[in-house]
Design an enzyme around this catalytic site. Structure first.
Site, mmCIF file in Angstrom:
data_model
loop_
_atom_site.group_PDB
_atom_site.id
_atom_site.type_symbol
_atom_site.label_atom_id
_atom_site.label_comp_id
_atom_site.label_asym_id
_atom_site.label_seq_id
_atom_site.Cartn_x
_atom_site.Cartn_y
_atom_site.Cartn_z
ATOM 1 N N LYS A 140 10.097 -38.895 -33.770
ATOM 2 C CA LYS A 140 8.862 -38.334 -33.351
ATOM 3 C C LYS A 140 7.649 -38.361 -34.370
ATOM 4 C CE LYS A 140 10.696 -35.757 -29.790
ATOM 5 N NZ LYS A 140 10.397 -34.976 -28.784
ATOM 6 N N HIS B 203 3.794 -18.154 -33.232
ATOM 7 C CA HIS B 203 5.130 -18.219 -33.237
ATOM 8 C C HIS B 203 5.823 -16.948 -34.064
ATOM 9 C CE1 HIS B 203 4.137 -22.773 -33.026
ATOM 10 N NE2 HIS B 203 4.770 -22.342 -32.078
ATOM 11 N N SER C 205 0.070 -24.867 -31.140
ATOM 12 C CA SER C 205 0.199 -25.815 -32.277
ATOM 13 C C SER C 205 -0.687 -26.975 -32.107
ATOM 14 C CB SER C 205 1.278 -26.368 -32.811
ATOM 15 O OG SER C 205 2.136 -25.213 -33.291
ATOM 16 N N ARG D 41 3.449 -17.904 -23.020
ATOM 17 C CA ARG D 41 2.004 -17.681 -23.039
ATOM 18 C C ARG D 41 1.502 -17.355 -21.724
ATOM 19 N NH1 ARG D 41 0.351 -22.660 -26.300
ATOM 20 N NH2 ARG D 41 2.003 -23.371 -24.928
#
Length: 163
Positions: free
Chosen positions: A41, A17, A127, A90
């Site tokens: 969330k 990031h 992550s 990615r």
């Protein structure tokens, strides 16, 4: 002044990031790291913790600020005067996932999306994967800042103690 937004949940923020944010700094006058906040969330780190980690990790980058947002990204971008969203890619899978969102953002507000290819050293880092590997005792230190790494290990230890 051109302003861009780098959005994400950053749970936790990785060096991948940071690489995208750092490269965005070279393209825009100002970059807003937009941390998605949503109380409904379930994340490993709270909204406040993710904001703190992002602010700490980007403190030495000129022209970068960190803000939380909820709701439509396009509304946030309009509110902060951003001309573009910067997203890291990615793999081809990331492109397939991000392209419809970029097209919807363009439809909703005319907002441009700039895709930045991940550096090979970070192409496998997410992550989710970092959390999974760390939770199983693997070494993820190379993919995180020292502060984020320490917080991740502490949170994993807390969760184990609670179980």
């Amino acid at each position: 002044m051109t302003r861009a937004v780098c959005p994400g949940s950053f749970d936790p923020l990785t060096r991948g990031h940071l690489d995208i944010v750092t490269r965005a700094v070279g393209l825009f006058d100002e970059v807003v790291v937009a941390v998605g906040v949503n109380a409904s969330k379930r994340r490993l780190f709270s909204d406040e913790e993710r904001l703190e980690m992002a602010a700490s990790a980007t403190a030495d980058l000129p022209g970068v600020r960190v803000e939380g947002f909820s709701g439509l990204l396009t509304d946030f971008c309009t509110a902060v005067g951003a001309v573009a969203v910067v997203k890291g890619l990615r793999s081809a899978g990331d492109y397939e996932y991000e392209l419809p969102m970029a097209q919807m953002n363009d439809h909703l507000s005319g907002l441009e999306t700039v895709f930045v290819a991940s550096r090979p050293a970070f192409a496998h880092v997410s992550s989710s994967l970092v959390k999974e590997v760390a939770g199983l005792g693997g070494d993820v230190e190379p993919f995180l800042t020292p502060e984020v790494h320490a917080r991740l290990l502490a949170r994993i230890a807390e969760r184990r103690a609670e179980a």
